[in-house]
Scaffold this motif. Structure first.
Motif, PDB file in Angstrom:
ATOM      1  N   GLU A  49       0.833  -1.210   0.000  1.00 21.38           N
ATOM      2  CA  GLU A  49       0.000   0.000   0.000  1.00 21.38           C
ATOM      3  C   GLU A  49       0.868   1.260   0.000  1.00 21.38           C
ATOM      4  O   GLU A  49       0.639   2.191  -0.771  1.00 21.38           O
ATOM      5  CB  GLU A  49      -0.910  -0.016   1.226  1.00 21.38           C
ATOM      6  CG  GLU A  49      -1.881   1.122   1.300  1.00 21.38           C
ATOM      7  CD  GLU A  49      -2.760   1.007   2.535  1.00 21.38           C
ATOM      8  OE1 GLU A  49      -2.871   2.014   3.249  1.00 21.38           O
ATOM      9  OE2 GLU A  49      -3.316  -0.082   2.766  1.00 21.38           O
ATOM     10  N   GLN A  50       1.887   1.277   0.845  1.00 23.20           N
ATOM     11  CA  GLN A  50       2.768   2.437   0.932  1.00 23.20           C
ATOM     12  C   GLN A  50       3.624   2.584  -0.330  1.00 23.20           C
ATOM     13  O   GLN A  50       3.848   3.708  -0.794  1.00 23.20           O
ATOM     14  CB  GLN A  50       3.676   2.326   2.161  1.00 23.20           C
ATOM     15  CG  GLN A  50       2.969   2.576   3.457  1.00 23.20           C
ATOM     16  CD  GLN A  50       2.448   3.999   3.554  1.00 23.20           C
ATOM     17  OE1 GLN A  50       3.134   4.951   3.221  1.00 23.20           O
ATOM     18  NE2 GLN A  50       1.218   4.136   3.996  1.00 23.20           N
ATOM     19  N   ILE A  51       4.091   1.479  -0.890  1.00 23.56           N
ATOM     20  CA  ILE A  51       4.907   1.539  -2.108  1.00 23.56           C
ATOM     21  C   ILE A  51       4.092   2.111  -3.257  1.00 23.56           C
ATOM     22  O   ILE A  51       4.572   2.942  -4.024  1.00 23.56           O
ATOM     23  CB  ILE A  51       5.475   0.148  -2.466  1.00 23.56           C
ATOM     24  CG1 ILE A  51       6.539  -0.266  -1.446  1.00 23.56           C
ATOM     25  CG2 ILE A  51       6.044   0.129  -3.877  1.00 23.56           C
ATOM     26  CD1 ILE A  51       6.977  -1.714  -1.545  1.00 23.56           C
ATOM     27  N   LYS A  52       2.837   1.689  -3.367  1.00 26.65           N
ATOM     28  CA  LYS A  52       1.994   2.155  -4.466  1.00 26.65           C
ATOM     29  C   LYS A  52       1.648   3.635  -4.331  1.00 26.65           C
ATOM     30  O   LYS A  52       1.389   4.299  -5.329  1.00 26.65           O
ATOM     31  CB  LYS A  52       0.726   1.316  -4.546  1.00 26.65           C
ATOM     32  CG  LYS A  52       0.983  -0.074  -5.058  1.00 26.65           C
ATOM     33  CD  LYS A  52      -0.297  -0.870  -5.087  1.00 26.65           C
ATOM     34  CE  LYS A  52      -0.053  -2.297  -5.455  1.00 26.65           C
ATOM     35  NZ  LYS A  52      -1.281  -3.088  -5.419  1.00 26.65           N
ATOM     36  N   LEU A  53       1.665   4.161  -3.119  1.00 20.77           N
ATOM     37  CA  LEU A  53       1.410   5.593  -2.935  1.00 20.77           C
ATOM     38  C   LEU A  53       2.549   6.433  -3.500  1.00 20.77           C
ATOM     39  O   LEU A  53       2.330   7.544  -3.977  1.00 20.77           O
ATOM     40  CB  LEU A  53       1.207   5.921  -1.449  1.00 20.77           C
ATOM     41  CG  LEU A  53      -0.090   5.444  -0.825  1.00 20.77           C
ATOM     42  CD1 LEU A  53      -0.098   5.739   0.677  1.00 20.77           C
ATOM     43  CD2 LEU A  53      -1.288   6.105  -1.495  1.00 20.77           C
ATOM     44  N   ASN A  54       3.762   5.923  -3.422  1.00 11.90           N
ATOM     45  CA  ASN A  54       4.952   6.618  -3.927  1.00 11.90           C
ATOM     46  C   ASN A  54       5.727   5.675  -4.835  1.00 11.90           C
ATOM     47  O   ASN A  54       6.857   5.300  -4.543  1.00 11.90           O
ATOM     48  CB  ASN A  54       5.839   7.086  -2.765  1.00 11.90           C
ATOM     49  CG  ASN A  54       5.186   8.157  -1.952  1.00 11.90           C
ATOM     50  OD1 ASN A  54       4.732   9.157  -2.497  1.00 11.90           O
ATOM     51  ND2 ASN A  54       5.120   7.960  -0.648  1.00 11.90           N
ATOM     52  N   LEU A  55       5.108   5.294  -5.925  1.00 15.34           N
ATOM     53  CA  LEU A  55       5.682   4.309  -6.841  1.00 15.34           C
ATOM     54  C   LEU A  55       6.960   4.844  -7.485  1.00 15.34           C
ATOM     55  O   LEU A  55       6.952   5.897  -8.114  1.00 15.34           O
ATOM     56  CB  LEU A  55       4.654   3.966  -7.913  1.00 15.34           C
ATOM     57  CG  LEU A  55       4.858   2.695  -8.699  1.00 15.34           C
ATOM     58  CD1 LEU A  55       4.820   1.486  -7.767  1.00 15.34           C
ATOM     59  CD2 LEU A  55       3.784   2.545  -9.742  1.00 15.34           C
ATOM     60  N   PRO A  56       8.079   4.145  -7.296  1.00 14.46           N
ATOM     61  CA  PRO A  56       9.339   4.592  -7.898  1.00 14.46           C
ATOM     62  C   PRO A  56       9.294   4.513  -9.425  1.00 14.46           C
ATOM     63  O   PRO A  56       8.551   3.713  -9.992  1.00 14.46           O
ATOM     64  CB  PRO A  56      10.376   3.604  -7.357  1.00 14.46           C
ATOM     65  CG  PRO A  56       9.740   2.952  -6.181  1.00 14.46           C
ATOM     66  CD  PRO A  56       8.265   2.971  -6.439  1.00 14.46           C
TER      67      PRO A  56
END
Length: 139
Positions: A49-56
């Motif tokens: 969830e957190q990775i998808k909020l700030n997708l590299p």
């Protein structure tokens, strides 16, 4: 010599607490795999969830989903080396300490996951300049 009423009640209460403790330990021991799997699901889903909020850059949501699904499966089947699990755990704790994952932390975490799974980082999309239409230097 008979025990006083207070001592008898105290012994009964201590006995009940010991029995409840033994039952609790037995339940936890019998359901250890379910508890471990629930913990893995909770941690990986929270990280996703957190990775998808700030997708590299260079990553897609689909790739992240596939990567984390494979991570879940391999963790549940104990197919990842303990050293890699320790590194992932340390990275997870460090990045999630403030409960916000920025792009740099997400990139580091995804790279650690890929390393643990033995995968290469996705190729970043680069602009390809058509050599026929490019102007020569100095023109």
């Amino acid at each position: 010599m008979a025990m006083s009423k207070g001592c008898t009640i105290a012994l009964i209460i201590v006995g009940i607490i010991v029995v409840i403790g033994i039952i609790g330990i037995a339940i936890i021991w019998m359901n250890a795999d379910k508890i471990k799997n629930a913990g893995i699901d909770y941690m990986v889903d929270g990280a996703a969830e957190q990775i998808k909020l700030n997708l590299p850059e260079g990553y897609t949501e689909e790739y992240v989903d596939e990567l984390l699904a494979e991570l879940k499966l391999k963790l549940k089947n104990s197919e990842i080396e303990p050293e890699a699990i320790q590194k992932l755990t340390n990275t997870y704790q460090a990045t999630m300490a403030d409960e916000i994952l920025d792009v740099e932390e997400a990139t580091d975490f995804l790279q650690d996951i890929q390393e643990a799974l033995g995968k290469e980082s996705p190729v970043l999309e680069e602009e390809v300049i058509d050599s026929l239409t490019a102007e020569p230097a100095g023109a």
